[in-house]
Write an enzyme that holds these catalytic residues in place. Sequence first.
Site, mmCIF file in Angstrom:
data_model
loop_
_atom_site.group_PDB
_atom_site.id
_atom_site.type_symbol
_atom_site.label_atom_id
_atom_site.label_comp_id
_atom_site.label_asym_id
_atom_site.label_seq_id
_atom_site.Cartn_x
_atom_site.Cartn_y
_atom_site.Cartn_z
ATOM 1 N N GLY A 6 0.365 -1.212 0.109
ATOM 2 C CA GLY A 6 0.286 0.061 0.177
ATOM 3 C C GLY A 6 0.941 0.948 0.085
ATOM 4 O O GLY A 6 0.209 1.996 0.239
ATOM 5 N N CYS A 7 2.239 1.091 -0.350
ATOM 6 C CA CYS A 7 2.720 2.286 -0.315
ATOM 7 C C CYS A 7 3.592 2.303 -1.448
ATOM 8 O O CYS A 7 3.743 1.514 -2.305
ATOM 9 C CB CYS A 7 4.097 1.618 0.359
ATOM 10 S SG CYS A 7 3.427 1.903 2.393
ATOM 11 N N GLN A 8 3.623 3.446 -2.210
ATOM 12 C CA GLN A 8 4.526 4.107 -3.723
ATOM 13 C C GLN A 8 5.727 3.559 -3.668
ATOM 14 O O GLN A 8 6.031 3.924 -4.340
ATOM 15 C CB GLN A 8 4.064 5.627 -4.551
ATOM 16 C CG GLN A 8 4.122 5.502 -5.396
ATOM 17 C CD GLN A 8 3.462 6.862 -5.474
ATOM 18 O OE1 GLN A 8 4.584 8.447 -5.450
ATOM 19 N NE2 GLN A 8 2.823 7.276 -5.870
#
Lengths: 413, 145
Positions: free
Chosen positions: B54-56
């Site tokens: 869920g992190c770029q």
Amino acid sequence: METVALQKGFDIYSIRNLFPILQREVKGKPLVYLDNAATSQKPSVVIDALTNYYSGYNANIHRGIHTLAEEATAAFEDTRETVRRFIGASSTEEIIFTRGTTEGINLVASSWGRANLQTGDEIIISTLEHHSNIVPWQMIAAEKGAVLKVVPVTEEGEFMYEAFEQMLSAKTKFVSLVHASNALGVINPVKKVIDAAHALGALVLIDGAQSSVHLDINVQELNCDFFAFSGHKIYGPTGVGVLYGKRAVLEAMPPYQGGGEMIREVSFSGTTYNELPYKFEAGTPNIADVIALKAALDFISGLGKSSLAEHEHSLLTYATAQLKAIPGLKIIGDIEHKVSVISFIIEGIHPQDIGILLDNQGIAVRTGHHCTQPLMHRLGIPGTSRASFAVYNTLEEIDALVKGLLKVKKMLG
Amino acid sequence: MTDTPTIKAIEEEIIEEFSLFDNWEDKYEYLIDMGKKLPKLDDAHKKDENKIRGCQSTVWMVSEYKNGRIFYKADSDAMIVKGLISMLIRVFSGQKPADIVSADMKFIDTIGMSTHLAQTRSNGLRSMIKQMKLDAMVWASKENN
């Protein structure tokens, strides 16, 4: 500020006034919106078309015989004619309304693919594709035992045409290619690809999500079998798109979804389907957004696509020179032939940090893999920062971007 | 042995530190500075199963349990995220599982960083907090067995 002459008669400041959102501030600074390749802002005419429909003649189309239904149907079909002219199709029967480019590609992969692909058949795409032009083909290829072939790109992200020619064979049944890359802006040699594919009897879909707003599109001259694009990237509403398909090809295809509107007669012993384009428009369509899409296309045609292209090219040229002057900044896809998209990386700085710190200065850019993970993998980078320009962007905004990036460098240095 | 300050007490400290800044640059420079001071995470821990989804940017996190308290270590390839996670570690590391799970994290809003909690795919703060709380729950359940 350095001045670059914009063409006569193109008054950027009156154009900006047509876009209400450009008046707003972000984090106390004037909004500098450079994420147009993700979605463009909407002029008042588009917003008004939406509210006029809902407050003036909201009704379900094609069935009702009352006045509102007639007015809504007329406006809906008027957009179809406007789209036909916008892309140079020969008939409105070839214009299918979708939710967007993604749905258009899924429709073709699912309907055409399911009816025509066989084990061992080959589908060709390229490394430049957006996930929406990869995954639908992977899905249908897996279902039918077909093989997905991928045309490689150069270090600069250019489509390798010779490799494509070598891939083409009698096994090739379909080629699906992006016209202009959303991640890098590079423009693919679609005309050559279409002609070469046709010579071997393969059909071609062009993903026009990025190109439709920047380049003159004439589907008859291109001679593509399908052309898909989205309303929201061409100053129109979200949730509406267009799939063009050649009449003969569409006629031979089975429907995509079943329901109302797409049928001629339904009985429990069997159903006959409606004629084109309704065969592919099951259910109540997105009436309001289709109607407002006409306002967006009229807006573009009113200004003239060539004026738009010229303005955007000036912005691209100026931005390219200014960005290159920033130490440590590297443009990815630094080639001549591209639409107004600049993807870049800055040595030692993660794109996400760039995005966050620019946002705090009121500047909107896109950071990340741009839904093109295979392309990023090929280029050996986790992602880029991308500035993409539209008709309402100014040279001052590019100066703001450069100033913003210098601040990012200082803060993270 | 000195008492570990409570989560609330550490949050109050952070709120006070951030209250000294009246512009965004100072806040972010402080955050970036916290990121730079984050203790190094062993390369051996930088593997897929320690990545937070869920992190770029890429975030790796590991936790261990000692004497009723959880200790976190993490790293990221992006500097602001590193600052955020350094701040979270300061709040949560050395705390009891039950306290971590029940922390309301309202201080993030107070210091003006709630934009990083937004539900977009690019912001990982929400995912990091979730993962830290999940780890705490796992340790808590092991503790009870």
